[in-house]
Motif scaffolding. Structure first.
Motif, mmCIF file in Angstrom:
data_model
loop_
_atom_site.group_PDB
_atom_site.id
_atom_site.type_symbol
_atom_site.label_atom_id
_atom_site.label_comp_id
_atom_site.label_asym_id
_atom_site.label_seq_id
_atom_site.Cartn_x
_atom_site.Cartn_y
_atom_site.Cartn_z
ATOM 1 N N GLY A 1 42.295 33.546 42.928
ATOM 2 C CA GLY A 1 43.544 33.083 42.323
ATOM 3 C C GLY A 1 43.647 33.505 40.870
ATOM 4 O O GLY A 1 42.771 34.178 40.319
ATOM 5 N N ASN A 2 44.732 33.109 40.232
ATOM 6 C CA ASN A 2 44.976 33.387 38.819
ATOM 7 C C ASN A 2 44.920 34.871 38.486
ATOM 8 O O ASN A 2 44.353 35.278 37.478
ATOM 9 C CB ASN A 2 44.004 32.610 37.919
ATOM 10 N N ASN A 3 45.441 35.695 39.372
ATOM 11 C CA ASN A 3 45.523 37.150 39.179
ATOM 12 C C ASN A 3 44.169 37.835 39.090
ATOM 13 O O ASN A 3 44.077 38.974 38.670
ATOM 14 C CB ASN A 3 46.366 37.492 37.946
ATOM 15 N N SER A 4 43.093 37.162 39.448
ATOM 16 C CA SER A 4 41.766 37.770 39.452
ATOM 17 C C SER A 4 41.384 38.050 40.897
ATOM 18 O O SER A 4 41.054 37.149 41.643
ATOM 19 C CB SER A 4 40.742 36.834 38.804
ATOM 20 N N LYS A 5 41.419 39.295 41.301
ATOM 21 C CA LYS A 5 41.151 39.647 42.698
ATOM 22 C C LYS A 5 39.654 39.776 42.989
ATOM 23 O O LYS A 5 39.246 39.817 44.126
ATOM 24 C CB LYS A 5 41.876 40.943 43.069
ATOM 25 N N ARG A 6 38.837 39.908 41.961
ATOM 26 C CA ARG A 6 37.371 39.960 42.089
ATOM 27 C C ARG A 6 36.892 40.979 43.125
ATOM 28 O O ARG A 6 36.198 40.638 44.083
ATOM 29 C CB ARG A 6 36.814 38.589 42.420
ATOM 30 N N PRO A 7 37.234 42.230 42.968
ATOM 31 C CA PRO A 7 36.837 43.226 43.975
ATOM 32 C C PRO A 7 35.322 43.377 44.109
ATOM 33 O O PRO A 7 34.828 43.579 45.218
ATOM 34 C CB PRO A 7 37.487 44.520 43.492
#
Length: 108
Positions: A15-21
């Motif tokens: 969430g919060n625009n952090s996609k954590r690839p």
């Protein structure tokens, strides 16, 4: 076919625009080891790896060529092209602490 994949570690939100690839890829790598073993022992998947006389390349390579992403060729186990479908069940286990009140054990 029925199988289980296990993952032990943090599950970070995206969430919060952090996609954590990088985190997602680490989870994929953990599952990859288990899926590789599944491909080795499951009769249906072994057929996809067959170099029979009628095939120049095994079925899984043909499938992988149709789905390149992020510098990998992915072999999708479920797709319309292979006429395969699935259901998914997620079991999340988390550690609990035990509190003792007299002879009564409470999870919390």
């Amino acid at each position: 076919m029925k199988f289980r994949l296990f993952y032990e570690g943090e599950l970070l939100s995206s969430g919060n625009n952090s996609k954590r690839p990088a985190h997602k890829h680490a989870i994929r790598r953990a599952f990859h080891k288990q899926l590789r073993e599944l491909w080795r022992v499951d009769g249906n998947l072994i057929n996809w790896m067959d170099y029979s006389t009628s095939r120049q390349i095994p079925q899984f390579e043909k499938i992988a060529r149709d789905y390149p992403r992020w510098n990998y060729n992915w072999v999708r186990l479920v797709s319309d092209a292979t006429r395969t479908h699935c259901s998914l069940e997620v079991l999340m286990l988390r550690p609990v602490t035990m509190t003792t009140i007299g002879n009564l054990h409470l999870s919390g």
